[in-house]
Design a protein around this motif. Structure first.
Motif, PDB file in Angstrom:
ATOM      1  N   MET A  46     -15.837  50.822 120.308  1.00 56.02           N
ATOM      2  CA  MET A  46     -14.438  50.908 119.886  1.00 56.02           C
ATOM      3  C   MET A  46     -13.559  51.364 121.044  1.00 56.02           C
ATOM      4  O   MET A  46     -12.462  50.834 121.254  1.00 56.02           O
ATOM      5  CB  MET A  46     -14.322  51.873 118.710  1.00 56.02           C
ATOM      6  CG  MET A  46     -12.947  51.936 118.071  1.00 56.02           C
ATOM      7  SD  MET A  46     -12.534  50.479 117.089  1.00 56.02           S
ATOM      8  CE  MET A  46     -11.102  49.875 117.943  1.00 56.02           C
ATOM      9  N   TRP A  96      -4.793  48.471 123.336  1.00 57.11           N
ATOM     10  CA  TRP A  96      -4.316  49.202 122.153  1.00 57.11           C
ATOM     11  C   TRP A  96      -4.086  50.658 122.568  1.00 57.11           C
ATOM     12  O   TRP A  96      -4.983  51.498 122.493  1.00 57.11           O
ATOM     13  CB  TRP A  96      -5.327  49.126 121.023  1.00 57.11           C
ATOM     14  CG  TRP A  96      -5.573  47.721 120.533  1.00 57.11           C
ATOM     15  CD1 TRP A  96      -4.700  46.676 120.555  1.00 57.11           C
ATOM     16  CD2 TRP A  96      -6.784  47.210 119.952  1.00 57.11           C
ATOM     17  NE1 TRP A  96      -5.281  45.541 120.026  1.00 57.11           N
ATOM     18  CE2 TRP A  96      -6.547  45.843 119.646  1.00 57.11           C
ATOM     19  CE3 TRP A  96      -8.024  47.768 119.661  1.00 57.11           C
ATOM     20  CZ2 TRP A  96      -7.529  45.034 119.058  1.00 57.11           C
ATOM     21  CZ3 TRP A  96      -8.996  46.971 119.083  1.00 57.11           C
ATOM     22  CH2 TRP A  96      -8.756  45.615 118.775  1.00 57.11           C
ATOM     23  N   ARG A 133      -2.234  43.054 116.497  1.00 63.74           N
ATOM     24  CA  ARG A 133      -3.122  44.199 116.301  1.00 63.74           C
ATOM     25  C   ARG A 133      -3.827  44.072 114.957  1.00 63.74           C
ATOM     26  O   ARG A 133      -3.172  44.016 113.910  1.00 63.74           O
ATOM     27  CB  ARG A 133      -2.319  45.504 116.358  1.00 63.74           C
ATOM     28  CG  ARG A 133      -1.787  45.839 117.742  1.00 63.74           C
ATOM     29  CD  ARG A 133      -0.756  46.954 117.688  1.00 63.74           C
ATOM     30  NE  ARG A 133      -1.253  48.167 117.068  1.00 63.74           N
ATOM     31  CZ  ARG A 133      -1.820  49.181 117.733  1.00 63.74           C
ATOM     32  NH1 ARG A 133      -1.978  49.098 119.040  1.00 63.74           N
ATOM     33  NH2 ARG A 133      -2.225  50.248 117.107  1.00 63.74           N
ATOM     34  N   ARG A 190      -5.540  44.753 111.462  1.00 62.06           N
ATOM     35  CA  ARG A 190      -5.402  45.790 110.444  1.00 62.06           C
ATOM     36  C   ARG A 190      -6.670  45.880 109.585  1.00 62.06           C
ATOM     37  O   ARG A 190      -6.674  46.546 108.558  1.00 62.06           O
ATOM     38  CB  ARG A 190      -4.175  45.522 109.574  1.00 62.06           C
ATOM     39  CG  ARG A 190      -2.862  45.511 110.365  1.00 62.06           C
ATOM     40  CD  ARG A 190      -1.645  45.483 109.450  1.00 62.06           C
ATOM     41  NE  ARG A 190      -1.550  46.682 108.651  1.00 62.06           N
ATOM     42  CZ  ARG A 190      -0.974  47.812 109.035  1.00 62.06           C
ATOM     43  NH1 ARG A 190      -0.455  47.898 110.253  1.00 62.06           N
ATOM     44  NH2 ARG A 190      -0.911  48.847 108.235  1.00 62.06           N
ATOM     45  N   VAL A 249     -11.524  48.526 105.768  1.00 59.52           N
ATOM     46  CA  VAL A 249     -12.697  48.823 106.592  1.00 59.52           C
ATOM     47  C   VAL A 249     -13.915  48.385 105.789  1.00 59.52           C
ATOM     48  O   VAL A 249     -13.999  48.669 104.583  1.00 59.52           O
ATOM     49  CB  VAL A 249     -12.806  50.323 106.934  1.00 59.52           C
ATOM     50  CG1 VAL A 249     -14.033  50.593 107.795  1.00 59.52           C
ATOM     51  CG2 VAL A 249     -11.542  50.815 107.620  1.00 59.52           C
ATOM     52  N   ALA A 274      -8.640  54.110 115.800  1.00 54.34           N
ATOM     53  CA  ALA A 274      -8.361  53.431 114.530  1.00 54.34           C
ATOM     54  C   ALA A 274      -8.321  54.470 113.427  1.00 54.34           C
ATOM     55  O   ALA A 274      -9.219  55.314 113.326  1.00 54.34           O
ATOM     56  CB  ALA A 274      -9.441  52.389 114.230  1.00 54.34           C
ATOM     57  N   ALA A 318     -10.676  48.982 122.677  1.00 54.68           N
ATOM     58  CA  ALA A 318      -9.274  49.404 122.717  1.00 54.68           C
ATOM     59  C   ALA A 318      -8.716  49.316 124.135  1.00 54.68           C
ATOM     60  O   ALA A 318      -7.572  48.898 124.350  1.00 54.68           O
ATOM     61  CB  ALA A 318      -9.152  50.824 122.174  1.00 54.68           C
ATOM     62  N   LEU A 330      -5.329  50.772 109.978  1.00 53.70           N
ATOM     63  CA  LEU A 330      -6.165  49.840 109.224  1.00 53.70           C
ATOM     64  C   LEU A 330      -5.849  49.839 107.735  1.00 53.70           C
ATOM     65  O   LEU A 330      -5.631  50.891 107.136  1.00 53.70           O
ATOM     66  CB  LEU A 330      -7.650  50.185 109.430  1.00 53.70           C
ATOM     67  CG  LEU A 330      -8.159  50.132 110.870  1.00 53.70           C
ATOM     68  CD1 LEU A 330      -9.616  50.561 110.937  1.00 53.70           C
ATOM     69  CD2 LEU A 330      -7.985  48.733 111.457  1.00 53.70           C
ATOM     70  N   PRO A 383      -3.642  54.176 118.169  1.00 60.57           N
ATOM     71  CA  PRO A 383      -4.694  53.790 117.223  1.00 60.57           C
ATOM     72  C   PRO A 383      -4.255  52.661 116.292  1.00 60.57           C
ATOM     73  O   PRO A 383      -3.098  52.590 115.871  1.00 60.57           O
ATOM     74  CB  PRO A 383      -4.953  55.093 116.437  1.00 60.57           C
ATOM     75  CG  PRO A 383      -4.488  56.183 117.336  1.00 60.57           C
ATOM     76  CD  PRO A 383      -3.315  55.616 118.080  1.00 60.57           C
ATOM     77  N   LEU A 384      -5.186  51.769 115.976  1.00 62.15           N
ATOM     78  CA  LEU A 384      -4.943  50.747 114.968  1.00 62.15           C
ATOM     79  C   LEU A 384      -4.711  51.420 113.621  1.00 62.15           C
ATOM     80  O   LEU A 384      -5.397  52.383 113.267  1.00 62.15           O
ATOM     81  CB  LEU A 384      -6.138  49.803 114.861  1.00 62.15           C
ATOM     82  CG  LEU A 384      -6.547  49.008 116.098  1.00 62.15           C
ATOM     83  CD1 LEU A 384      -7.810  48.198 115.793  1.00 62.15           C
ATOM     84  CD2 LEU A 384      -5.428  48.097 116.561  1.00 62.15           C
ATOM     85  N   TRP A 400      -7.157  55.211 109.100  1.00 68.43           N
ATOM     86  CA  TRP A 400      -6.831  54.648 107.792  1.00 68.43           C
ATOM     87  C   TRP A 400      -6.707  55.785 106.796  1.00 68.43           C
ATOM     88  O   TRP A 400      -7.309  56.845 106.953  1.00 68.43           O
ATOM     89  CB  TRP A 400      -7.873  53.622 107.358  1.00 68.43           C
ATOM     90  CG  TRP A 400      -9.289  54.107 107.220  1.00 68.43           C
ATOM     91  CD1 TRP A 400      -9.923  54.508 106.078  1.00 68.43           C
ATOM     92  CD2 TRP A 400     -10.269  54.208 108.271  1.00 68.43           C
ATOM     93  NE1 TRP A 400     -11.228  54.850 106.347  1.00 68.43           N
ATOM     94  CE2 TRP A 400     -11.471  54.664 107.681  1.00 68.43           C
ATOM     95  CE3 TRP A 400     -10.249  53.950 109.646  1.00 68.43           C
ATOM     96  CZ2 TRP A 400     -12.635  54.884 108.416  1.00 68.43           C
ATOM     97  CZ3 TRP A 400     -11.412  54.176 110.387  1.00 68.43           C
ATOM     98  CH2 TRP A 400     -12.578  54.629 109.772  1.00 68.43           C
ATOM     99  N   LEU A 407     -11.167  46.109 109.963  1.00 66.59           N
ATOM    100  CA  LEU A 407     -12.296  46.387 110.842  1.00 66.59           C
ATOM    101  C   LEU A 407     -13.600  46.175 110.092  1.00 66.59           C
ATOM    102  O   LEU A 407     -13.787  46.703 108.993  1.00 66.59           O
ATOM    103  CB  LEU A 407     -12.225  47.832 111.349  1.00 66.59           C
ATOM    104  CG  LEU A 407     -13.438  48.342 112.143  1.00 66.59           C
ATOM    105  CD1 LEU A 407     -13.542  47.611 113.487  1.00 66.59           C
ATOM    106  CD2 LEU A 407     -13.333  49.856 112.356  1.00 66.59           C
TER     107      LEU A 407
END
Length: 413
Positions: A64, A73, A23, A25, A82, A108, A68, A79, A76-77, A110, A27
């Motif tokens: 996105m 996925w 996966r 981490r 970014v 995603a 996914a 991250l 959510p990723l 973060w 983007l």
């Protein structure tokens, strides 16, 4: 010499069995809009006076979601980095970053510890944009200054003027940004009369935390490529190209910057975390026209044109994939050498074979490398030869691997 970046055929990933390393981490998100195309640019850009922010947000959010679903996925990723690149992200409406974060949240996420970088051009990075980006959580700005020489700016097609970078940095600082990177281009045609030493002085006067250098190249798809092929323009020769690169190394390291990668300098603790993802071969996701992603061993890239990208996502509801390749063992070996040697982590010597060690001794004698922390690390002079040296090291490493492969036991079936 240069220094420098059909979905149905893919099986859906198994979200229950995929390990954490599968996966991404990181983007990358591409913003293709520019007021005009610079003379040297062959990036995926669309010239426009006003960026279609809403359509861009709709398209990248749709990409996105589809990505996914395709990759499996189910959560959510999470991250760590970014990066919004362009094009000109600062052409988007000021609220675009907050809205992008909101729309990507189902797929995603973060937090404040993540490095969130946005590229900006000085003329469109206003105080309003700076405040809106900082409020959204953006914490690093990459500013396209390129030069502080007015005739060179006009030749490039840049619009910000000599004082534009200073005003942009002031806006960033006033908004609370503590991490600003400045981009510069070296190796310009001598007839322009640009003083490279003066550009370095002006860049340092901005007190950035990071500086990125780009050697001018004449890409075939760029206006400059056409000028050179027609004999209307002449690039810097190899000697001046090397002299300017080495002068930058001297001036920036003397000012306290660490020359940690062939094109990048950072104050201690201010290296680009996102770029290190590329340089270490880790997976990363990518959205936007022309964006490249890496889901090891699969490398994939999107269609370059904004209109085609938008139509595939918003009208046809399918991923905008233009092409892909699986990185084979030979390519992976060359890339491994190139990626190790392009940063100051260097080529590991702990399990190196005789051919690699002989190569290391030769490079050290030539002044192209040094041995430190049981690794062979290129000097600035060596980085000027990076492409050639990477091929030599990959070949030497292959000689070490070949006997091991021949001696491997044959297993009964």
């Amino acid at each position: 010499m240069s220094i420098l970046d059909a979905t149905a055929s893919h099986p859906r990933a198994d979200a229950d069995t995929a390990g954490p390393d599968d996966r991404p981490r990181s983007l990358y998100v591409h913003v293709p809009f520019c007021v005009r195309r610079c003379s040297y640019c062959d990036f995926a850009v669309q010239a426009t006076r006003e960026a279609p922010t809403d359509d861009w947000l709709d398209a990248v959010a749709m990409e996105m979601r589809l990505l996914a679903e395709e990759r499996g996925w189910s959560t959510p990723l999470a991250l760590d980095t970014v990066y919004l690149g362009g094009g000109t992200p600062s052409l988007l409406r000021p609220d675009a970053m907050a809205e992008l974060r909101r729309r990507l949240e189902p797929f995603a996420v973060w937090n404040d510890s993540a490095e969130w970088t946005c590229e900006a051009n000085p003329e469109s990075f206003t105080a309003e944009t700076a405040r809106a980006w900082r409020d959204a959580g953006v914490n690093r700005i990459s500013l396209g200054a390129q030069t502080f020489h007015e005739p060179a700016l006009r030749w490039m097609g840049r619009m910000h003027g000599v004082d534009g970078p200073r005003r942009a940095v002031e806006a960033a600082r006033a908004a609370g940004f503590g991490s600003v990177s400045v981009d510069l281009i070296f190796g310009l045609p001598s007839r322009l009369g640009r003083d490279w030493g003066a550009d370095l002085f002006h860049a340092l006067a901005l007190e950035p935390e990071h500086v990125s250098l780009y050697g001018l190249t004449a890409e075939a798809a760029a206006p400059l490529g056409r000028w050179v092929s027609e004999g209307r323009e002449t690039l810097a020769d190899e000697d001046r190209y090397a002299d300017e690169y080495l002068l930058a190394h001297e001036r920036l390291t003397a000012a306290g910057f660490e020359h940690y990668e062939v094109s990048n300098f950072g104050l201690p603790g201010r290296r680009s975390r996102h770029n290190f993802v590329y340089w270490t071969g880790a997976p990363y996701a990518a959205l936007g026209p022309g964006a490249h992603a890496f889901h090891p061993p699969l490398r994939r890239w999107n269609v370059r044109g904004w209109d085609a990208y938008r139509a595939m996502l918003l009208d046809e509801h399918r991923l905008p994939t233009d092409g892909e390749e699986t990185v084979d063992e030979e390519t992976a070996g060359l890339e491994r050498a190139w990626l190790h040697l392009r940063t100051d982590r260097g080529w590991p010597l702990g399990d190196a074979g005789d051919a690699e060690r002989r190569l290391a001794e030769t490079w050290v004698r030539q002044g192209w490398a040094r041995v430190e922390d049981d690794a062979l690390k290129l000097t600035a002079d060596g980085w000027l030869l990076l492409d050639r040296l990477a091929v030599e090291m990959a070949s030497a490493a292959e000689k070490r691997a070949a006997p091991a492969a021949r001696q491997a036991p044959v297993l009964a079936r």
